[in-house]
Motif scaffolding. Sequence first.
Motif, PDB file in Angstrom:
ATOM      1  N   UNK A 126       0.843  -1.173   0.000  1.00  0.00           N
ATOM      2  CA  UNK A 126       0.000   0.000   0.000  1.00  0.00           C
ATOM      3  C   UNK A 126       0.891   1.239   0.000  1.00  0.00           C
ATOM      4  N   UNK A 127       0.776   2.094  -1.003  1.00  0.00           N
ATOM      5  CA  UNK A 127       1.604   3.298  -1.055  1.00  0.00           C
ATOM      6  C   UNK A 127       1.200   4.310   0.013  1.00  0.00           C
ATOM      7  N   UNK A 128       2.197   4.949   0.573  1.00  0.00           N
ATOM      8  CA  UNK A 128       1.925   6.007   1.535  1.00  0.00           C
ATOM      9  C   UNK A 128       2.584   7.292   1.040  1.00  0.00           C
ATOM     10  N   UNK A 129       1.865   8.403   1.062  1.00  0.00           N
ATOM     11  CA  UNK A 129       2.434   9.656   0.585  1.00  0.00           C
ATOM     12  C   UNK A 129       3.242  10.385   1.658  1.00  0.00           C
ATOM     13  N   UNK A 130       3.147   9.908   2.900  1.00  0.00           N
ATOM     14  CA  UNK A 130       3.761  10.619   4.017  1.00  0.00           C
ATOM     15  C   UNK A 130       4.219   9.611   5.054  1.00  0.00           C
ATOM     16  N   UNK A 131       5.371   9.851   5.666  1.00  0.00           N
ATOM     17  CA  UNK A 131       5.869   8.986   6.729  1.00  0.00           C
ATOM     18  C   UNK A 131       6.486   9.863   7.799  1.00  0.00           C
ATOM     19  N   UNK A 132       5.960   9.784   9.017  1.00  0.00           N
ATOM     20  CA  UNK A 132       6.515  10.551  10.126  1.00  0.00           C
ATOM     21  C   UNK A 132       7.131   9.593  11.135  1.00  0.00           C
ATOM     22  N   UNK A 133       7.526  10.108  12.294  1.00  0.00           N
ATOM     23  CA  UNK A 133       8.183   9.268  13.292  1.00  0.00           C
ATOM     24  C   UNK A 133       7.268   8.165  13.812  1.00  0.00           C
ATOM     25  N   UNK A 134       5.968   8.415  13.886  1.00  0.00           N
ATOM     26  CA  UNK A 134       5.028   7.381  14.331  1.00  0.00           C
ATOM     27  C   UNK A 134       4.977   6.246  13.313  1.00  0.00           C
ATOM     28  N   UNK A 135       4.932   6.590  12.044  1.00  0.00           N
ATOM     29  CA  UNK A 135       4.926   5.577  10.986  1.00  0.00           C
ATOM     30  C   UNK A 135       6.233   4.805  10.946  1.00  0.00           C
ATOM     31  N   UNK A 136       7.328   5.518  11.133  1.00  0.00           N
ATOM     32  CA  UNK A 136       8.632   4.868  11.158  1.00  0.00           C
ATOM     33  C   UNK A 136       8.734   3.920  12.353  1.00  0.00           C
ATOM     34  N   UNK A 137       8.187   4.333  13.486  1.00  0.00           N
ATOM     35  CA  UNK A 137       8.153   3.468  14.667  1.00  0.00           C
ATOM     36  C   UNK A 137       7.352   2.199  14.400  1.00  0.00           C
ATOM     37  N   UNK A 138       6.269   2.329  13.652  1.00  0.00           N
ATOM     38  CA  UNK A 138       5.454   1.162  13.297  1.00  0.00           C
ATOM     39  C   UNK A 138       6.240   0.212  12.395  1.00  0.00           C
ATOM     40  N   UNK A 139       6.998   0.756  11.444  1.00  0.00           N
ATOM     41  CA  UNK A 139       7.813  -0.076  10.563  1.00  0.00           C
ATOM     42  C   UNK A 139       8.853  -0.841  11.386  1.00  0.00           C
ATOM     43  N   UNK A 140       9.487  -0.164  12.334  1.00  0.00           N
ATOM     44  CA  UNK A 140      10.487  -0.808  13.184  1.00  0.00           C
ATOM     45  C   UNK A 140       9.840  -1.910  14.030  1.00  0.00           C
ATOM     46  N   UNK A 141       8.665  -1.645  14.593  1.00  0.00           N
ATOM     47  CA  UNK A 141       7.971  -2.651  15.405  1.00  0.00           C
ATOM     48  C   UNK A 141       7.594  -3.868  14.563  1.00  0.00           C
ATOM     49  N   UNK A 142       7.106  -3.621  13.364  1.00  0.00           N
ATOM     50  CA  UNK A 142       6.751  -4.721  12.461  1.00  0.00           C
ATOM     51  C   UNK A 142       8.006  -5.511  12.078  1.00  0.00           C
ATOM     52  N   UNK A 143       9.095  -4.798  11.842  1.00  0.00           N
ATOM     53  CA  UNK A 143      10.353  -5.457  11.504  1.00  0.00           C
ATOM     54  C   UNK A 143      10.783  -6.410  12.604  1.00  0.00           C
ATOM     55  N   UNK A 144      10.646  -5.985  13.839  1.00  0.00           N
ATOM     56  CA  UNK A 144      11.018  -6.843  14.968  1.00  0.00           C
ATOM     57  C   UNK A 144      10.163  -8.108  14.992  1.00  0.00           C
ATOM     58  N   UNK A 145       8.886  -7.979  14.741  1.00  0.00           N
ATOM     59  CA  UNK A 145       7.993  -9.156  14.724  1.00  0.00           C
ATOM     60  C   UNK A 145       8.330 -10.082  13.561  1.00  0.00           C
TER      61      UNK A 145
END
Length: 79
Positions: A1-20
């Motif tokens: 899913x394309x996202x037009x914007x990524x902030x620190x909250x979104x980046x934190x979600x990517x990191x959390x998903x990466x850990x899982x």
Amino acid sequence: MPVPFLDSAGLGAVVAITKRIREHEGSLRITCPTHRILHVFAVSGLRDAYDFYDSPQEAVRRAPPVDGLAHWPGPAHHA
């Protein structure tokens, strides 16, 4: 899913998903056709921790490395 914007909250979600994903020996490839989103990863110091691709087709062209995300958060192995 394309996202037009990524902030620190979104980046934190990517990191959390990466850990899982890592817990399950999986891999994560990020499609990033614009430099704006890629810049967020660069500024955060996470640019080298992920593999980035211009399109979903390019991302799935080759099988992920057998170590999946075992190198994370170290430098990614670029295909």
